[in-house]
Design an enzyme around this catalytic site. Structure first.
Site, PDB file in Angstrom:
ATOM      1  N   CYS A 113      39.604 -64.575  13.121  1.00  0.00           N
ATOM      2  CA  CYS A 113      41.103 -65.413  13.132  1.00  0.00           C
ATOM      3  C   CYS A 113      40.904 -66.728  13.409  1.00  0.00           C
ATOM      4  O   CYS A 113      41.684 -67.582  13.150  1.00  0.00           O
ATOM      5  CB  CYS A 113      41.830 -64.811  14.129  1.00  0.00           C
ATOM      6  SG  CYS A 113      42.064 -62.930  13.901  1.00  0.00           S
ATOM      7  N   HIS A 258      47.934 -69.004  14.766  1.00  0.00           N
ATOM      8  CA  HIS A 258      47.540 -67.877  14.179  1.00  0.00           C
ATOM      9  C   HIS A 258      48.493 -66.765  14.219  1.00  0.00           C
ATOM     10  O   HIS A 258      49.161 -66.636  15.183  1.00  0.00           O
ATOM     11  CB  HIS A 258      46.223 -67.391  14.659  1.00  0.00           C
ATOM     12  CG  HIS A 258      45.784 -66.097  14.419  1.00  0.00           C
ATOM     13  ND1 HIS A 258      45.579 -65.848  12.898  1.00  0.00           N
ATOM     14  CD2 HIS A 258      45.437 -64.913  15.004  1.00  0.00           C
ATOM     15  CE1 HIS A 258      45.173 -64.607  12.930  1.00  0.00           C
ATOM     16  NE2 HIS A 258      45.085 -63.929  13.879  1.00  0.00           N
ATOM     17  N   ASN A 288      49.180 -60.114   9.350  1.00  0.00           N
ATOM     18  CA  ASN A 288      47.913 -60.768  10.078  1.00  0.00           C
ATOM     19  C   ASN A 288      46.815 -60.943   8.759  1.00  0.00           C
ATOM     20  O   ASN A 288      46.072 -59.894   8.619  1.00  0.00           O
ATOM     21  CB  ASN A 288      47.434 -60.148  11.353  1.00  0.00           C
ATOM     22  CG  ASN A 288      46.102 -60.772  11.898  1.00  0.00           C
ATOM     23  OD1 ASN A 288      45.595 -61.759  11.344  1.00  0.00           O
ATOM     24  ND2 ASN A 288      45.592 -60.669  12.959  1.00  0.00           N
TER      25      ASN A 288
END
Ligand code: UT7
Length: 331
Positions: A113, A258, A288
């Site tokens: 990520c 994020h 995500n």
């Protein structure tokens, strides 16, 4: 010394929209649970034939066009992903081929990520050192082909989506704009807190029928623990960036965190004392997308005219590794 400016941004998400209700056909979950615990309403999944290189290429072409340059002006590609199309080579070389840029380097970044912020750190150093003047930075992910959509995998399966985001970075001699600094970290003590164990070269063989039966080829996460680390590390690394530049939270115009969980982003926002319109959230629509969340959110923020010349933009990432990082950009 030249500075690194964002010259153009772009993104691509697959057409197929997967709403929470669709997931209830595959696993024991509900729209209410997913929205309450994560904020996610829908995500995009690729259909057969779409690759991460192809998605990266579409996002890149949009960024290149927005930057007003020719593809041939790009000196290097940096691409973050945890879901390469094949075990090797990395997705960067397929993207390079698709863009017709034979000869230039293509570096895949394995920081999950945090891949886009890690990649920005590398690209910024290359530009500042004078090694390259124009760099294509990409984050791309296909999760849908690698998640356990049965009830066993529901904690992760509801979170992840597919997509790509890209930015063209160029050297500028203007000292009042560009990347101010990047700050990246890792803590491998928690590597197994969010990981996919198989296939892997530590295994003999790399993947076995037993691995598959046990679901070791799917990502696994200690969700609550990851959550706790995320809400600690993200504000911490934003403060590190601000302090390094003699700035405070009052100076931030736009924060792009994020997109892991809307509750995480809201806690980060509260800890930094920011207003709703100072934080970009699009997890509701995309879930995500790991290395792609920040560049997709950035491209949407640019499209929606949420950034003006001179604004202070803060990017902050956290993910598997554990890895985390931040960047401050004078827009
Ligand atoms: O991007 C990289 C970083 N990733 C993250 O930062 C993610 C961090 N973690 C999270 O976002 C959250 O921990 C999750 C969204 C994964 C889970 O939310 P939670 O509020 O921490 O739930 P939990 O894991 O504590 O589970 C609560 C309950 C459990 O049932 P019991 O044991 O209380 O009966 C789970 O089995 O919710 C159950 N559960 C679900 N129920 C319906 C877990 N997943 C689901 C689901 N649908 N999809």
């Amino acid at each position: 010394m030249p500075r690194t400016a964002f010259a153009g941004t772009g993104f691509y998400v697959p057409d197929r929209v997967v709403k929470n209700d669709e997931l209830t056909q595959y696993m024991d979950t509900s729209d209410e649970w997913i929205i309450e615990r994560t904020g996610i309403q829908e995500r995009r999944w690729v259909t057969d034939g779409m690759t991460s290189a192809e998605m990266a290429c579409r996002a890149s072409k949009m960024a290149i066009s927005a930057a007003g340059i020719e593809p041939g002006e790009i000196d290097a590609i940096v691409l973050g992903t945890l879901s390469p199309d094949v075990f090797f080579p990395g997705t960067g070389v397929f993207l390079q081929r698709d863009l017709g840029l034979e000869g230039i380097p293509a570096l895949d970044v394995r920081a999950q990520c945090s891949g886009f912020v890690y990649g920005l750190s590398v690209a910024d150093a290359w530009i500042k050192s004078g090694q390259y003047r124009t760099i294509l930075l990409v984050g791309v992910e296909i999760h849908s082909t690698g998640i356990d959509v049965s009830t066993r995998g529901r904690d992760l399966a509801v979170l992840f989506g597919d997509g790509a985001g890209a930015a063209v970075l160029t050297a500028t001699d203007e000292q009042d704009r560009g990347v101010l600094s990047t700050h990246i970290h890792a803590d491998g003590n928690h590597a197994e807190m969010l990981w996919t164990e198989a296939a892997g070269s530590k295994n003999h063989p790399r993947i076995s029928a037993e691995d598959i039966a046990a679901g070791r080829h799917y990502p696994r996460m200690e969700g609550r623990e990851v959550f706790k680390h995320a809400v600690k590390r993200m504000p911490e690394v934003v403060m590190e960036a601000l302090e390094a530049n003699d700035l405070t939270t009052n100076d931030i115009d736009l924060l792009i965190p994020h997109q892991a969980n809307l509750r995480i982003s809201q806690m980060v926002q509260r800890r930094l004392g920011l207003e709703d319109d100072q934080v970009v959230n699009n997890i509701q629509r995309y879930g995500n997308t790991t290395a792609a969340t920040i560049p997709i959110a950035l491209a949407e923020a640019v499209r929606d005219e949420r950034l003006e010349r001179g604004d202070l933009l803060c990017l902050v990432a956290f993910g598997s590794g554990l890895t985390w990082g931040s960047a401050l950009v004078r827009w």
